[in-house]
Design a protein around this motif. Structure first.
Motif, PDB file in Angstrom:
ATOM      1  N   GLU B  53       0.836  -1.204   0.000  1.00  0.00           N
ATOM      2  CA  GLU B  53       0.000   0.000   0.000  1.00  0.00           C
ATOM      3  C   GLU B  53       0.873   1.258   0.000  1.00  0.00           C
ATOM      4  N   ILE B  54       1.948   1.226   0.791  1.00  0.00           N
ATOM      5  CA  ILE B  54       2.853   2.383   0.864  1.00  0.00           C
ATOM      6  C   ILE B  54       3.521   2.600  -0.497  1.00  0.00           C
ATOM      7  N   GLN B  55       3.921   1.516  -1.136  1.00  0.00           N
ATOM      8  CA  GLN B  55       4.568   1.626  -2.447  1.00  0.00           C
ATOM      9  C   GLN B  55       3.596   2.167  -3.495  1.00  0.00           C
ATOM     10  N   ARG B  56       2.344   1.696  -3.418  1.00  0.00           N
ATOM     11  CA  ARG B  56       1.326   2.190  -4.359  1.00  0.00           C
ATOM     12  C   ARG B  56       1.069   3.679  -4.150  1.00  0.00           C
ATOM     13  N   TYR B  57       0.975   4.073  -2.879  1.00  0.00           N
ATOM     14  CA  TYR B  57       0.726   5.483  -2.573  1.00  0.00           C
ATOM     15  C   TYR B  57       1.889   6.341  -3.091  1.00  0.00           C
ATOM     16  N   ALA B  58       3.117   5.870  -2.846  1.00  0.00           N
ATOM     17  CA  ALA B  58       4.296   6.626  -3.280  1.00  0.00           C
ATOM     18  C   ALA B  58       4.303   6.762  -4.806  1.00  0.00           C
ATOM     19  N   ALA B  59       3.979   5.671  -5.500  1.00  0.00           N
ATOM     20  CA  ALA B  59       3.956   5.719  -6.974  1.00  0.00           C
ATOM     21  C   ALA B  59       2.888   6.697  -7.458  1.00  0.00           C
ATOM     22  N   ALA B  60       1.738   6.704  -6.767  1.00  0.00           N
ATOM     23  CA  ALA B  60       0.654   7.614  -7.166  1.00  0.00           C
ATOM     24  C   ALA B  60       1.069   9.070  -6.956  1.00  0.00           C
ATOM     25  N   ARG B  61       1.810   9.350  -5.868  1.00  0.00           N
ATOM     26  CA  ARG B  61       2.239  10.734  -5.603  1.00  0.00           C
ATOM     27  C   ARG B  61       3.281  11.183  -6.638  1.00  0.00           C
ATOM     28  N   VAL B  62       4.129  10.260  -7.064  1.00  0.00           N
ATOM     29  CA  VAL B  62       5.114  10.598  -8.106  1.00  0.00           C
ATOM     30  C   VAL B  62       4.371  10.930  -9.413  1.00  0.00           C
ATOM     31  N   ALA B  63       3.364  10.109  -9.702  1.00  0.00           N
ATOM     32  CA  ALA B  63       2.592  10.346 -10.923  1.00  0.00           C
ATOM     33  C   ALA B  63       1.823  11.668 -10.843  1.00  0.00           C
ATOM     34  N   ALA B  64       1.413  12.032  -9.635  1.00  0.00           N
ATOM     35  CA  ALA B  64       0.650  13.277  -9.467  1.00  0.00           C
ATOM     36  C   ALA B  64       1.551  14.520  -9.513  1.00  0.00           C
TER      37      ALA B  64
END
Lengths: 181, 188
Positions: B53-64
């Motif tokens: 979940e943390i990795q997914r959140y981090a990837a989403a923030r990079v994409a944002a």
């Protein structure tokens, strides 16, 4: 003289201190053993893995197998190091937090429950890393991790986290109670 | 309690062991140490249980925040950038776990020493403040992990170092040096 006028520490029960010191001693012995018996430990783990080729996905091709064995040995070593580190740290955490609980919590039942949770959780949690390492040769990386997680890390880690937050809440409550109106 | 036997008269030069009550620091200081320990423990559990979940959140923030991370549109390069940002965010959480536990204990034991050995009330107050501020040092790593995702690696690191890690670290060091000086000056 009330506690508020002369705030002093109260010592936790002796068995709690003994458990904490034992945890620190075990950590020191673990650290020393890792350095002194590095070769023997690695050989033991490697032999254990070779005795369970299916568990580790060994295929009999030297290039492939060596990479798998190396990765598992790194995790085996990491488990021992994490046991060493956590047992030292948690021993100190038990001493500090049980001293706060003994000093601040007035209700005998609550105090005993919190101290028991802090001690059991703090002393038990690091053992999970030892269990993980010991199980890696026979059960493989993932299965050993799952066993250690559900047998040790989750119950003992939860005990510590719950007890710590309860203790923090009780300390905050105690501060509010002592504040002059 | 003395080391002289019960049947032997005690001589003046004999060593006497005495025990005394030991003062404790204010509850507010103890509370900060406890909260830091509890946060450290909780972060450790989150790192282990919520890794995907943390990795997914981090990837989403990079994409944002593509501009902050210098995302170029080239898949290979962007994957590397994203992986590096995720690794940095996870490192921030890992440092927070490690320092939360360690600095929580340092705050607890150092302020316990201040309470026990520093006689001047004013000096004690100053040392409590310095050490408690220093006890908040691990929060810098939490901000570091989040800032790297929002502002990019260099800007995030700069923000956490300049505004949190450096001042709070200096505060901890000043408090510990002050404790050392107070203990060295103390007369028996």
């Amino acid at each position: 003289m009330t506690d508020a006028e002369s705030p002093t520490w109260r010592i936790p029960p002796r068995w709690v201190l003994l458990v904490a010191v034992l945890s620190i001693v075990a950590a020191e012995v673990g650290g020393g053993s890792m350095a002194r018996f590095k070769v023997e430990l690695t050989r033991w783990a490697r032999d254990g893995m070779l005795a369970h080729p299916k568990v580790h996905g060994l295929v009999g091709v030297r290039d492939v197998d060596e990479r798998i064995l190396d990765e598992a040995l790194v995790k085996f070593d990491a488990g021992l190091r994490l046991f060493h580190m956590h047992a030292e740290g948690m021993g100190l955490v038990i001493i500090a937090t049980s001293m706060v609980a003994a000093t601040v919590i007035r209700s005998v039942t609550t105090r005993r429950a919190i101290i028991a949770l802090l001690t059991a959780g703090g002393a038990g949690y690091p053992v999970g890393y030892l269990v993980w390492s010991v199980l890696i040769p026979s059960y493989g990386l993932e299965r050993a991790k799952t066993i250690a997680e559900w047998l040790v890390w989750v119950p003992f880690g939860t005990a510590t986290i719950v007890a710590l937050w309860c203790l923090a809440g009780l300390v905050a409550w105690s501060m509010l109670e002592r504040r002059p109106a | 309690m003395t080391n002289a036997g019960p049947h032997r008269p005690r001589r003046d030069h004999e060593f006497v062991i005495m025990s005394a009550t030991v003062r404790r620091p204010p509850l507010a200081v103890v509370l900060v140490a406890l909260v830091m320990l509890a946060l450290g423990e909780t972060a450790g559990a989150a790192m282990s249980r919520l890794k995907p979940e943390i990795q997914r959140y981090a990837a989403a923030r990079v994409a944002a925040n593509p501009a902050a991370h210098g995302v170029s549109g080239s898949a290979e390069y962007d994957d590397e950038v994203r992986d590096r940002a995720i690794f940095t965010a996870e490192a921030g959480l890992s440092f927070f776990h490690l320092h939360g536990e360690g600095v929580g204990l340092v705050l607890f034991f150092s302020t316990a020493l201040v309470a026990a050995v520093v006689p001047s009330r004013r000096a004690r107050t100053v040392l409590y403040m310095l050490l408690t501020l220093g006890g908040l040092f691990p929060l810098g790593y939490l901000v570091y992990g989040a800032a790297v995702l929002e502002l990019g690696r260099d800007a995030g690191t700069e923000l956490a170092e300049r505004w949190l890690l450096t001042p709070l670290g200096i505060s901890a060091i000043a408090g510990l040096v002050g404790l050392w000086l107070a203990a060295a000056r103390r007369r028996p």
